[in-house]
Design a protein around this motif. Sequence first.
Motif, PDB file in Angstrom:
ATOM      1  N   SER A 155       0.814  -1.214   0.000  1.00  0.00           N
ATOM      2  CA  SER A 155       0.000   0.000   0.000  1.00  0.00           C
ATOM      3  C   SER A 155       0.847   1.263   0.000  1.00  0.00           C
ATOM      4  O   SER A 155       0.383   2.318  -0.432  1.00  0.00           O
ATOM      5  CB  SER A 155      -0.940   0.007   1.214  1.00  0.00           C
ATOM      6  N   PHE A 156       2.079   1.153   0.502  1.00  0.00           N
ATOM      7  CA  PHE A 156       2.957   2.324   0.597  1.00  0.00           C
ATOM      8  C   PHE A 156       4.273   2.008  -0.113  1.00  0.00           C
ATOM      9  O   PHE A 156       5.202   1.476   0.506  1.00  0.00           O
ATOM     10  CB  PHE A 156       3.207   2.702   2.055  1.00  0.00           C
ATOM     11  N   PRO A 157       4.382   2.322  -1.401  1.00  0.00           N
ATOM     12  CA  PRO A 157       5.569   1.982  -2.195  1.00  0.00           C
ATOM     13  C   PRO A 157       6.854   2.596  -1.667  1.00  0.00           C
ATOM     14  O   PRO A 157       7.935   2.141  -2.034  1.00  0.00           O
ATOM     15  CB  PRO A 157       5.224   2.544  -3.585  1.00  0.00           C
ATOM     16  N   ALA A 158       6.758   3.627  -0.820  1.00  0.00           N
ATOM     17  CA  ALA A 158       7.974   4.250  -0.295  1.00  0.00           C
ATOM     18  C   ALA A 158       8.644   3.398   0.780  1.00  0.00           C
ATOM     19  O   ALA A 158       9.775   3.676   1.173  1.00  0.00           O
ATOM     20  CB  ALA A 158       7.658   5.642   0.263  1.00  0.00           C
ATOM     21  N   LEU A 159       7.961   2.359   1.265  1.00  0.00           N
ATOM     22  CA  LEU A 159       8.577   1.438   2.220  1.00  0.00           C
ATOM     23  C   LEU A 159       9.492   0.476   1.473  1.00  0.00           C
ATOM     24  O   LEU A 159       9.105  -0.077   0.442  1.00  0.00           O
ATOM     25  CB  LEU A 159       7.506   0.651   2.974  1.00  0.00           C
ATOM     26  N   HIS A 160      10.680   0.276   2.016  1.00  0.00           N
ATOM     27  CA  HIS A 160      11.661  -0.566   1.333  1.00  0.00           C
ATOM     28  C   HIS A 160      12.299  -1.559   2.301  1.00  0.00           C
ATOM     29  O   HIS A 160      12.627  -1.234   3.436  1.00  0.00           O
ATOM     30  CB  HIS A 160      12.756   0.285   0.695  1.00  0.00           C
ATOM     31  N   THR A 161      12.478  -2.785   1.790  1.00  0.00           N
ATOM     32  CA  THR A 161      13.196  -3.812   2.532  1.00  0.00           C
ATOM     33  C   THR A 161      14.582  -4.051   1.945  1.00  0.00           C
ATOM     34  O   THR A 161      15.395  -4.744   2.553  1.00  0.00           O
ATOM     35  CB  THR A 161      12.418  -5.137   2.515  1.00  0.00           C
ATOM     36  N   CYS A 162      14.830  -3.487   0.765  1.00  0.00           N
ATOM     37  CA  CYS A 162      16.125  -3.700   0.114  1.00  0.00           C
ATOM     38  C   CYS A 162      17.228  -2.957   0.870  1.00  0.00           C
ATOM     39  O   CYS A 162      16.979  -1.900   1.454  1.00  0.00           O
ATOM     40  CB  CYS A 162      16.070  -3.233  -1.341  1.00  0.00           C
ATOM     41  N   PRO A 163      18.449  -3.500   0.873  1.00  0.00           N
ATOM     42  CA  PRO A 163      19.547  -2.901   1.648  1.00  0.00           C
ATOM     43  C   PRO A 163      19.854  -1.459   1.269  1.00  0.00           C
ATOM     44  O   PRO A 163      20.249  -0.663   2.111  1.00  0.00           O
ATOM     45  CB  PRO A 163      20.738  -3.823   1.342  1.00  0.00           C
ATOM     46  N   GLU A 164      19.662  -1.119  -0.008  1.00  0.00           N
ATOM     47  CA  GLU A 164      20.039   0.218  -0.446  1.00  0.00           C
ATOM     48  C   GLU A 164      19.141   1.306   0.134  1.00  0.00           C
ATOM     49  O   GLU A 164      19.576   2.425   0.356  1.00  0.00           O
ATOM     50  CB  GLU A 164      20.005   0.299  -1.981  1.00  0.00           C
ATOM     51  N   ARG A 165      17.890   0.970   0.373  1.00  0.00           N
ATOM     52  CA  ARG A 165      16.925   1.995   0.815  1.00  0.00           C
ATOM     53  C   ARG A 165      16.107   1.460   1.987  1.00  0.00           C
ATOM     54  O   ARG A 165      14.909   1.674   2.067  1.00  0.00           O
ATOM     55  CB  ARG A 165      16.022   2.393  -0.352  1.00  0.00           C
ATOM     56  N   HIS A 166      16.754   0.814   2.905  1.00  0.00           N
ATOM     57  CA  HIS A 166      16.093   0.114   4.002  1.00  0.00           C
ATOM     58  C   HIS A 166      15.293   1.086   4.878  1.00  0.00           C
ATOM     59  O   HIS A 166      15.841   1.984   5.501  1.00  0.00           O
ATOM     60  CB  HIS A 166      17.153  -0.598   4.851  1.00  0.00           C
ATOM     61  N   SER A 167      13.974   0.923   4.912  1.00  0.00           N
ATOM     62  CA  SER A 167      13.130   1.775   5.752  1.00  0.00           C
ATOM     63  C   SER A 167      12.020   0.985   6.443  1.00  0.00           C
ATOM     64  O   SER A 167      11.189   1.562   7.120  1.00  0.00           O
ATOM     65  CB  SER A 167      12.510   2.902   4.913  1.00  0.00           C
TER      66      SER A 167
END
Length: 266
Positions: free
Chosen positions: A221-233
């Motif tokens: 639902s929120f594409p700005a959430l990231h699990t990838c190491p580069e943009r971990h949030s």
Amino acid sequence: MDSVKPLSGLSNSFDTLMVSGGVEIRQAQNGGTETSLTDWKDLPMELLLRIMSIVGDDRMVIVASGVCTGWRDALGWGVANLSLSWCRDHMNDLVISLAHKFTKLQVLSLRQIKPQLEDSGVEAVAKYCHDLRELDLSRSFRLSDWSLYALAHGCPHLTRLNISGCSNFSDAALVFLGSQCKSLKCLNLGGGSNDRDGLASLNISQCTALTPPAVQAVCDSFPALHTCPERHSLNISGCLSLTSVHCACALHPHRAGRAILSNHAY
């Protein structure tokens, strides 16, 4: 609830301020007609709010709101930031008694040392404080899904919500909250958090009761959430059952690469 000091000290301060050396201070009103300031209740709203902002004591604000209807209305419309975290007992009753007075609140802190707040208190906030932007409910161990549903319906403009330490919320309630509060930027279920555009920071570390489908639904639902190491949030540390949760970058790795390049472009 902590005892609040009586107004005797406030009245003494008024006497000293208003009558210095036996000279009464007057204020011009209605085209030049002068009216004596003989009591605290005669203060103009702007001056009252200024005094309260200088005092900086939320307990004094609460006391002042009970002086008269004029003060109650002035503070109710003028106070946007309030903390009741100093309350050690009966916080729930205090919240219920105050919510209808402070309808213009934008920031409210209800952090507790010991659990006091109940669903009825949060429901009162959601019923009256529709302009609320930031709410701290950390360590509210007695809250249930009803609180989240109430906030989703009554406080749609929330941008920051701290519910760390609240372990009774279901997946469905969290997903519903996210679907209704479109302005939510920071949701804290575990610890510290960051603030970016959209919901770009979610801390659910050690929240082992959450299921992968629920967390994945929030992430989708929120594409700005990231699990990838580069943009971990999205912090899921300590949640071994959530290792399958992934952000959009996992499906479109080239997007993450472009985002990193754009962040370094000048």
